[in-house]
Motif scaffolding. Structure first.
Motif, PDB file in Angstrom:
ATOM      1  N   HIS A  28      26.027  -3.507  24.367  1.00  0.00           N
ATOM      2  CA  HIS A  28      26.622  -4.612  25.123  1.00  0.00           C
ATOM      3  C   HIS A  28      26.306  -5.955  24.449  1.00  0.00           C
ATOM      4  CE1 HIS A  28      27.735  -7.103  28.563  1.00  0.00           C
ATOM      5  NE2 HIS A  28      26.535  -7.627  28.529  1.00  0.00           N
ATOM      6  N   ARG A  29      25.047  -6.133  24.078  1.00  0.00           N
ATOM      7  CA  ARG A  29      24.641  -7.387  23.431  1.00  0.00           C
ATOM      8  C   ARG A  29      25.316  -7.549  22.072  1.00  0.00           C
ATOM      9  NH1 ARG A  29      18.338  -6.895  25.246  1.00  0.00           N
ATOM     10  NH2 ARG A  29      18.683  -7.534  27.411  1.00  0.00           N
ATOM     11  N   ALA A  30      25.398  -6.453  21.303  1.00  0.00           N
ATOM     12  CA  ALA A  30      26.058  -6.506  19.990  1.00  0.00           C
ATOM     13  C   ALA A  30      27.536  -6.832  20.153  1.00  0.00           C
ATOM     14  CB  ALA A  30      25.878  -5.180  19.252  1.00  0.00           C
ATOM     15  N   ALA A  31      28.183  -6.247  21.148  1.00  0.00           N
ATOM     16  CA  ALA A  31      29.605  -6.529  21.385  1.00  0.00           C
ATOM     17  C   ALA A  31      29.807  -7.984  21.808  1.00  0.00           C
ATOM     18  CB  ALA A  31      30.166  -5.581  22.440  1.00  0.00           C
ATOM     19  N   ALA A  32      28.903  -8.502  22.641  1.00  0.00           N
ATOM     20  CA  ALA A  32      29.006  -9.895  23.082  1.00  0.00           C
ATOM     21  C   ALA A  32      28.829 -10.840  21.897  1.00  0.00           C
ATOM     22  CB  ALA A  32      27.974 -10.195  24.160  1.00  0.00           C
ATOM     23  N   GLU A  33      27.876 -10.533  21.011  1.00  0.00           N
ATOM     24  CA  GLU A  33      27.660 -11.368  19.829  1.00  0.00           C
ATOM     25  C   GLU A  33      28.855 -11.299  18.883  1.00  0.00           C
ATOM     26  OE1 GLU A  33      26.427 -14.101  17.330  1.00  0.00           O
ATOM     27  OE2 GLU A  33      25.492 -13.710  19.273  1.00  0.00           O
ATOM     28  N   ALA A  34      29.416 -10.108  18.716  1.00  0.00           N
ATOM     29  CA  ALA A  34      30.602  -9.957  17.866  1.00  0.00           C
ATOM     30  C   ALA A  34      31.772 -10.747  18.441  1.00  0.00           C
ATOM     31  CB  ALA A  34      30.972  -8.484  17.712  1.00  0.00           C
ATOM     32  N   ASP A  35      31.911 -10.751  19.763  1.00  0.00           N
ATOM     33  CA  ASP A  35      32.980 -11.510  20.407  1.00  0.00           C
ATOM     34  C   ASP A  35      32.782 -13.008  20.185  1.00  0.00           C
ATOM     35  OD1 ASP A  35      35.337 -11.712  22.137  1.00  0.00           O
ATOM     36  OD2 ASP A  35      33.919 -12.609  23.586  1.00  0.00           O
ATOM     37  N   ARG A  36      31.543 -13.481  20.318  1.00  0.00           N
ATOM     38  CA  ARG A  36      31.264 -14.904  20.054  1.00  0.00           C
ATOM     39  C   ARG A  36      31.593 -15.255  18.604  1.00  0.00           C
ATOM     40  NH1 ARG A  36      27.084 -13.903  23.712  1.00  0.00           N
ATOM     41  NH2 ARG A  36      25.617 -13.272  22.097  1.00  0.00           N
ATOM     42  N   ALA A  37      31.233 -14.377  17.673  1.00  0.00           N
ATOM     43  CA  ALA A  37      31.525 -14.625  16.252  1.00  0.00           C
ATOM     44  C   ALA A  37      33.027 -14.657  16.013  1.00  0.00           C
ATOM     45  CB  ALA A  37      30.867 -13.552  15.386  1.00  0.00           C
ATOM     46  N   ARG A  38      33.776 -13.748  16.646  1.00  0.00           N
ATOM     47  CA  ARG A  38      35.242 -13.740  16.503  1.00  0.00           C
ATOM     48  C   ARG A  38      35.841 -15.040  17.020  1.00  0.00           C
ATOM     49  NH1 ARG A  38      34.856  -8.358  17.558  1.00  0.00           N
ATOM     50  NH2 ARG A  38      34.903  -8.647  19.793  1.00  0.00           N
ATOM     51  N   ARG A  39      35.352 -15.505  18.162  1.00  0.00           N
ATOM     52  CA  ARG A  39      35.870 -16.762  18.718  1.00  0.00           C
ATOM     53  C   ARG A  39      35.548 -17.952  17.815  1.00  0.00           C
ATOM     54  NH1 ARG A  39      33.271 -17.407  23.677  1.00  0.00           N
ATOM     55  NH2 ARG A  39      32.331 -15.365  23.634  1.00  0.00           N
ATOM     56  N   ARG A  40      34.344 -17.962  17.240  1.00  0.00           N
ATOM     57  CA  ARG A  40      33.985 -19.054  16.316  1.00  0.00           C
ATOM     58  C   ARG A  40      34.881 -19.033  15.082  1.00  0.00           C
ATOM     59  NH1 ARG A  40      28.528 -17.592  17.831  1.00  0.00           N
ATOM     60  NH2 ARG A  40      28.391 -16.315  15.963  1.00  0.00           N
ATOM     61  N   LEU A  41      35.107 -17.847  14.530  1.00  0.00           N
ATOM     62  CA  LEU A  41      35.982 -17.751  13.350  1.00  0.00           C
ATOM     63  C   LEU A  41      37.413 -18.163  13.680  1.00  0.00           C
ATOM     64  CD1 LEU A  41      34.711 -14.453  11.699  1.00  0.00           C
ATOM     65  CD2 LEU A  41      34.509 -16.785  10.800  1.00  0.00           C
ATOM     66  N   ALA A  42      37.892 -17.784  14.851  1.00  0.00           N
ATOM     67  CA  ALA A  42      39.242 -18.175  15.257  1.00  0.00           C
ATOM     68  C   ALA A  42      39.329 -19.698  15.404  1.00  0.00           C
ATOM     69  CB  ALA A  42      39.631 -17.486  16.559  1.00  0.00           C
ATOM     70  N   LEU A  43      38.274 -20.294  15.942  1.00  0.00           N
ATOM     71  CA  LEU A  43      38.241 -21.745  16.092  1.00  0.00           C
ATOM     72  C   LEU A  43      38.253 -22.422  14.723  1.00  0.00           C
ATOM     73  CD1 LEU A  43      37.980 -24.240  17.922  1.00  0.00           C
ATOM     74  CD2 LEU A  43      35.500 -23.948  17.776  1.00  0.00           C
ATOM     75  N   ILE A  44      37.476 -21.912  13.798  1.00  0.00           N
ATOM     76  CA  ILE A  44      37.450 -22.481  12.443  1.00  0.00           C
ATOM     77  C   ILE A  44      38.815 -22.332  11.777  1.00  0.00           C
ATOM     78  CG2 ILE A  44      36.491 -22.160  10.124  1.00  0.00           C
ATOM     79  CD1 ILE A  44      33.817 -21.439  11.567  1.00  0.00           C
ATOM     80  N   ALA A  45      39.434 -21.171  11.935  1.00  0.00           N
ATOM     81  CA  ALA A  45      40.763 -20.953  11.337  1.00  0.00           C
ATOM     82  C   ALA A  45      41.778 -21.912  11.951  1.00  0.00           C
ATOM     83  CB  ALA A  45      41.204 -19.509  11.539  1.00  0.00           C
ATOM     84  N   ASP A  46      41.736 -22.077  13.258  1.00  0.00           N
ATOM     85  CA  ASP A  46      42.648 -22.992  13.947  1.00  0.00           C
ATOM     86  C   ASP A  46      42.414 -24.426  13.476  1.00  0.00           C
ATOM     87  OD1 ASP A  46      44.653 -23.731  15.744  1.00  0.00           O
ATOM     88  OD2 ASP A  46      43.247 -23.946  17.423  1.00  0.00           O
ATOM     89  N   ALA A  47      41.146 -24.798  13.368  1.00  0.00           N
ATOM     90  CA  ALA A  47      40.817 -26.161  12.932  1.00  0.00           C
ATOM     91  C   ALA A  47      41.278 -26.413  11.504  1.00  0.00           C
ATOM     92  CB  ALA A  47      39.311 -26.396  13.053  1.00  0.00           C
ATOM     93  N   SER A  48      41.133 -25.415  10.643  1.00  0.00           N
ATOM     94  CA  SER A  48      41.525 -25.619   9.245  1.00  0.00           C
ATOM     95  C   SER A  48      43.023 -25.854   9.099  1.00  0.00           C
ATOM     96  CB  SER A  48      41.097 -24.431   8.384  1.00  0.00           C
ATOM     97  OG  SER A  48      41.857 -23.289   8.698  1.00  0.00           O
ATOM     98  N   VAL A  49      43.804 -25.379  10.044  1.00  0.00           N
ATOM     99  CA  VAL A  49      45.255 -25.566  10.002  1.00  0.00           C
ATOM    100  C   VAL A  49      45.662 -26.868  10.703  1.00  0.00           C
ATOM    101  CG1 VAL A  49      47.446 -24.614  10.833  1.00  0.00           C
ATOM    102  CG2 VAL A  49      45.716 -23.103   9.870  1.00  0.00           C
ATOM    103  N   ARG A  50      44.948 -27.228  11.769  1.00  0.00           N
ATOM    104  CA  ARG A  50      45.387 -28.340  12.611  1.00  0.00           C
ATOM    105  C   ARG A  50      44.730 -29.685  12.315  1.00  0.00           C
ATOM    106  NH1 ARG A  50      44.908 -26.366  18.606  1.00  0.00           N
ATOM    107  NH2 ARG A  50      45.387 -28.552  18.934  1.00  0.00           N
ATOM    108  N   VAL A  51      43.537 -29.701  11.735  1.00  0.00           N
ATOM    109  CA  VAL A  51      42.820 -30.965  11.530  1.00  0.00           C
ATOM    110  C   VAL A  51      43.055 -31.453  10.108  1.00  0.00           C
ATOM    111  CG1 VAL A  51      40.562 -32.085  11.482  1.00  0.00           C
ATOM    112  CG2 VAL A  51      41.072 -30.395  13.247  1.00  0.00           C
ATOM    113  N   GLY A  52      43.370 -32.746  10.000  1.00  0.00           N
ATOM    114  CA  GLY A  52      43.558 -33.349   8.686  1.00  0.00           C
ATOM    115  C   GLY A  52      44.949 -33.155   8.121  1.00  0.00           C
ATOM    116  N   THR A  53      45.925 -33.044   8.999  1.00  0.00           N
ATOM    117  CA  THR A  53      47.300 -32.845   8.524  1.00  0.00           C
ATOM    118  C   THR A  53      47.892 -34.125   7.942  1.00  0.00           C
ATOM    119  OG1 THR A  53      48.199 -33.287  10.729  1.00  0.00           O
ATOM    120  CG2 THR A  53      47.732 -30.981  10.164  1.00  0.00           C
ATOM    121  N   THR A  54      47.261 -35.253   8.267  1.00  0.00           N
ATOM    122  CA  THR A  54      47.698 -36.532   7.686  1.00  0.00           C
ATOM    123  C   THR A  54      46.454 -37.274   7.218  1.00  0.00           C
ATOM    124  OG1 THR A  54      47.472 -37.908   9.663  1.00  0.00           O
ATOM    125  CG2 THR A  54      49.523 -36.649   9.435  1.00  0.00           C
TER     126      THR A  54
END
Length: 173
Positions: free
Chosen positions: A104-130
């Motif tokens: 359960h703890r490993a799955a929760a940590e993996a989920d947090r890591a997935r959300r952080r990576l998704a946030l970084i991917a989203d930010a890399s596309v959306r921030v600094g477009t101009t």
């Protein structure tokens, strides 16, 4: 092992270790009396269903804070079975409890890591477009809320704005 009224008849040492209540202190008590967990009614409901239908419920995921370790969340896989005598008379039910806290703890940590990576991917596309400071600040704020915070403020140094102001054609002499 529980009777048809969901009172403990027998508890093995493993369950006593899991919930921190001596085996003999379970006997004669209901689930609700022995395990004051917030959602014990869910477990009782599942057991009543098994007693009524005879259909086992397997691998029911349950998360809670046991009396033995109230400071930490634990997870268990619960399976419920009806017990009958050779004539089909219902004798009670059994519960199989497997501690799956580490999974359960490993799955929760993996989920947090997935959300952080998704946030970084989203930010890399959306921030600094101009190259516009205000646009970049707005894009950064839009990424931060609600994933990281409820409210955000972006401070921009005067020196970052001074360079931009000195190049504006509408600035007079």
């Amino acid at each position: 092992l529980l009777d048809p009224d969901l009172r403990y008849l027998l508890v093995n040492p493993a369950l006593a270790r899991i919930d921190g209540i001596p085996a003999e202190d379970h006997v004669g008590r209901t689930l609700r009396e022995a395990l004051p967990l917030p959602d014990v009614h869910t477990i009782e409901s599942a057991l009543r269903q098994v007693l009524t239908t005879g259909t086992p419920l397997l691998d029911q995921y349950h998360v809670g804070r046991p009396p033995a370790d109230p400071e930490n969340e634990h997870a268990w896989s619960l399976s419920f079975y009806r017990l009958e005598d050779p004539g089909g008379r219902v004798l009670g039910a059994t519960i199989s409890v497997v501690d799956v806290t580490e999974r359960h703890r490993a799955a929760a940590e993996a989920d947090r890591a997935r959300r952080r990576l998704a946030l970084i991917a989203d930010a890399s596309v959306r921030v600094g477009t101009t190259l516009e400071v205000e646009d970049t600040a707005r894009e950064l704020a839009e990424i931060a809320v609600p994933q990281l915070a409820d409210v955000v403020a972006v401070d921009v140094l005067d020196s970052a704005l001074a360079c931009r102001r000195s190049r504006r054609p509408d600035d007079g002499p």
